[in-house]
Motif scaffolding. Structure first.
Motif, PDB file in Angstrom:
ATOM      1  N   PHE A  95       0.837  -1.204   0.000  1.00  0.00           N
ATOM      2  CA  PHE A  95       0.000   0.000   0.000  1.00  0.00           C
ATOM      3  C   PHE A  95       0.870   1.252   0.000  1.00  0.00           C
ATOM      4  O   PHE A  95       0.664   2.158  -0.806  1.00  0.00           O
ATOM      5  CB  PHE A  95      -0.926   0.010   1.225  1.00  0.00           C
ATOM      6  N   GLY A  96       1.820   1.305   0.905  1.00  0.00           N
ATOM      7  CA  GLY A  96       2.690   2.477   0.996  1.00  0.00           C
ATOM      8  C   GLY A  96       3.463   2.728  -0.277  1.00  0.00           C
ATOM      9  O   GLY A  96       3.601   3.878  -0.722  1.00  0.00           O
ATOM     10  N   ARG A  97       3.970   1.658  -0.871  1.00  0.00           N
ATOM     11  CA  ARG A  97       4.719   1.801  -2.127  1.00  0.00           C
ATOM     12  C   ARG A  97       3.821   2.323  -3.245  1.00  0.00           C
ATOM     13  O   ARG A  97       4.209   3.214  -3.995  1.00  0.00           O
ATOM     14  CB  ARG A  97       5.319   0.464  -2.546  1.00  0.00           C
ATOM     15  N   GLU A 110      -9.990   1.575  -6.347  1.00  0.00           N
ATOM     16  CA  GLU A 110     -11.347   1.022  -6.327  1.00  0.00           C
ATOM     17  C   GLU A 110     -11.976   1.099  -7.715  1.00  0.00           C
ATOM     18  O   GLU A 110     -12.630   0.159  -8.161  1.00  0.00           O
ATOM     19  CB  GLU A 110     -12.226   1.773  -5.317  1.00  0.00           C
ATOM     20  N   ALA A 111     -11.792   2.223  -8.418  1.00  0.00           N
ATOM     21  CA  ALA A 111     -12.357   2.394  -9.754  1.00  0.00           C
ATOM     22  C   ALA A 111     -11.752   1.372 -10.713  1.00  0.00           C
ATOM     23  O   ALA A 111     -12.460   0.789 -11.537  1.00  0.00           O
ATOM     24  CB  ALA A 111     -12.123   3.807 -10.258  1.00  0.00           C
ATOM     25  N   THR A 163      -0.670  14.817   1.753  1.00  0.00           N
ATOM     26  CA  THR A 163      -0.476  13.375   1.877  1.00  0.00           C
ATOM     27  C   THR A 163      -1.819  12.676   2.054  1.00  0.00           C
ATOM     28  O   THR A 163      -2.072  11.641   1.429  1.00  0.00           O
ATOM     29  CB  THR A 163       0.468  13.048   3.050  1.00  0.00           C
ATOM     30  N   VAL A 164      -2.659  13.242   2.874  1.00  0.00           N
ATOM     31  CA  VAL A 164      -4.005  12.691   3.070  1.00  0.00           C
ATOM     32  C   VAL A 164      -4.734  12.641   1.728  1.00  0.00           C
ATOM     33  O   VAL A 164      -5.349  11.629   1.376  1.00  0.00           O
ATOM     34  CB  VAL A 164      -4.802  13.530   4.098  1.00  0.00           C
ATOM     35  N   ASP A 165      -4.641  13.717   0.963  1.00  0.00           N
ATOM     36  CA  ASP A 165      -5.293  13.772  -0.341  1.00  0.00           C
ATOM     37  C   ASP A 165      -4.743  12.697  -1.280  1.00  0.00           C
ATOM     38  O   ASP A 165      -5.504  12.049  -1.999  1.00  0.00           O
ATOM     39  CB  ASP A 165      -5.130  15.150  -0.982  1.00  0.00           C
ATOM     40  N   ARG A 166      -3.421  12.506  -1.284  1.00  0.00           N
ATOM     41  CA  ARG A 166      -2.810  11.491  -2.154  1.00  0.00           C
ATOM     42  C   ARG A 166      -3.271  10.088  -1.770  1.00  0.00           C
ATOM     43  O   ARG A 166      -3.540   9.265  -2.646  1.00  0.00           O
ATOM     44  CB  ARG A 166      -1.287  11.586  -2.080  1.00  0.00           C
ATOM     45  N   VAL A 167      -3.359   9.819  -0.470  1.00  0.00           N
ATOM     46  CA  VAL A 167      -3.798   8.500  -0.007  1.00  0.00           C
ATOM     47  C   VAL A 167      -5.247   8.264  -0.415  1.00  0.00           C
ATOM     48  O   VAL A 167      -5.599   7.202  -0.943  1.00  0.00           O
ATOM     49  CB  VAL A 167      -3.607   8.352   1.513  1.00  0.00           C
ATOM     50  N   ARG A 168      -6.090   9.239  -0.190  1.00  0.00           N
ATOM     51  CA  ARG A 168      -7.508   9.089  -0.550  1.00  0.00           C
ATOM     52  C   ARG A 168      -7.690   8.939  -2.063  1.00  0.00           C
ATOM     53  O   ARG A 168      -8.510   8.148  -2.525  1.00  0.00           O
ATOM     54  CB  ARG A 168      -8.321  10.263  -0.018  1.00  0.00           C
ATOM     55  N   THR A 169      -6.913   9.700  -2.832  1.00  0.00           N
ATOM     56  CA  THR A 169      -6.979   9.604  -4.286  1.00  0.00           C
ATOM     57  C   THR A 169      -6.539   8.217  -4.741  1.00  0.00           C
ATOM     58  O   THR A 169      -7.184   7.596  -5.589  1.00  0.00           O
ATOM     59  CB  THR A 169      -6.108  10.689  -4.948  1.00  0.00           C
ATOM     60  N   PHE A 170      -5.451   7.708  -4.169  1.00  0.00           N
ATOM     61  CA  PHE A 170      -4.991   6.364  -4.520  1.00  0.00           C
ATOM     62  C   PHE A 170      -6.080   5.341  -4.261  1.00  0.00           C
ATOM     63  O   PHE A 170      -6.372   4.500  -5.129  1.00  0.00           O
ATOM     64  CB  PHE A 170      -3.730   5.998  -3.725  1.00  0.00           C
ATOM     65  N   MET A 171      -6.695   5.385  -3.084  1.00  0.00           N
ATOM     66  CA  MET A 171      -7.719   4.394  -2.750  1.00  0.00           C
ATOM     67  C   MET A 171      -8.909   4.496  -3.692  1.00  0.00           C
ATOM     68  O   MET A 171      -9.430   3.476  -4.150  1.00  0.00           O
ATOM     69  CB  MET A 171      -8.150   4.541  -1.287  1.00  0.00           C
TER      70      MET A 171
END
Length: 74
Positions: free
Chosen positions: A29-31, A65-66, A53-61
């Motif tokens: 996940f981190g990578r 999912e998409a 960083t919060v935004d990047r994590v949420r965007t990644f998830m």
């Protein structure tokens, strides 16, 4: 607090649910999310996060999912 006043899940709760749902290791996940294999370990230990960083994590998830949803539909 009753059921009508529930707060949205915290980022920590979202990350933990994501890891479980996708059977993804914290290191992976981190990578994938931040190019930081120690992100989840550090976050669990209380690492303070910048809003970016919060935004990047949420965007990644959300994007992950998409992609999963698209792959399932194909």
């Amino acid at each position: 607090m009753d059921a009508m006043e529930q707060h949205p899940p915290s980022l920590a709760e979202q990350v933990e649910a994501f890891l479980t749902l996708h059977n993804m290791s914290p290191v992976t996940f981190g990578r994938k999310a931040l190019r930081d294999p120690h992100f989840v370990r550090d976050f669990r230990a209380g690492r303070d996060l910048k809003m970016s960083t919060v935004d990047r994590v949420r965007t990644f998830m959300a994007e992950y999912e998409a992609e999963v949803d698209t792959a399932r539909a194909a």
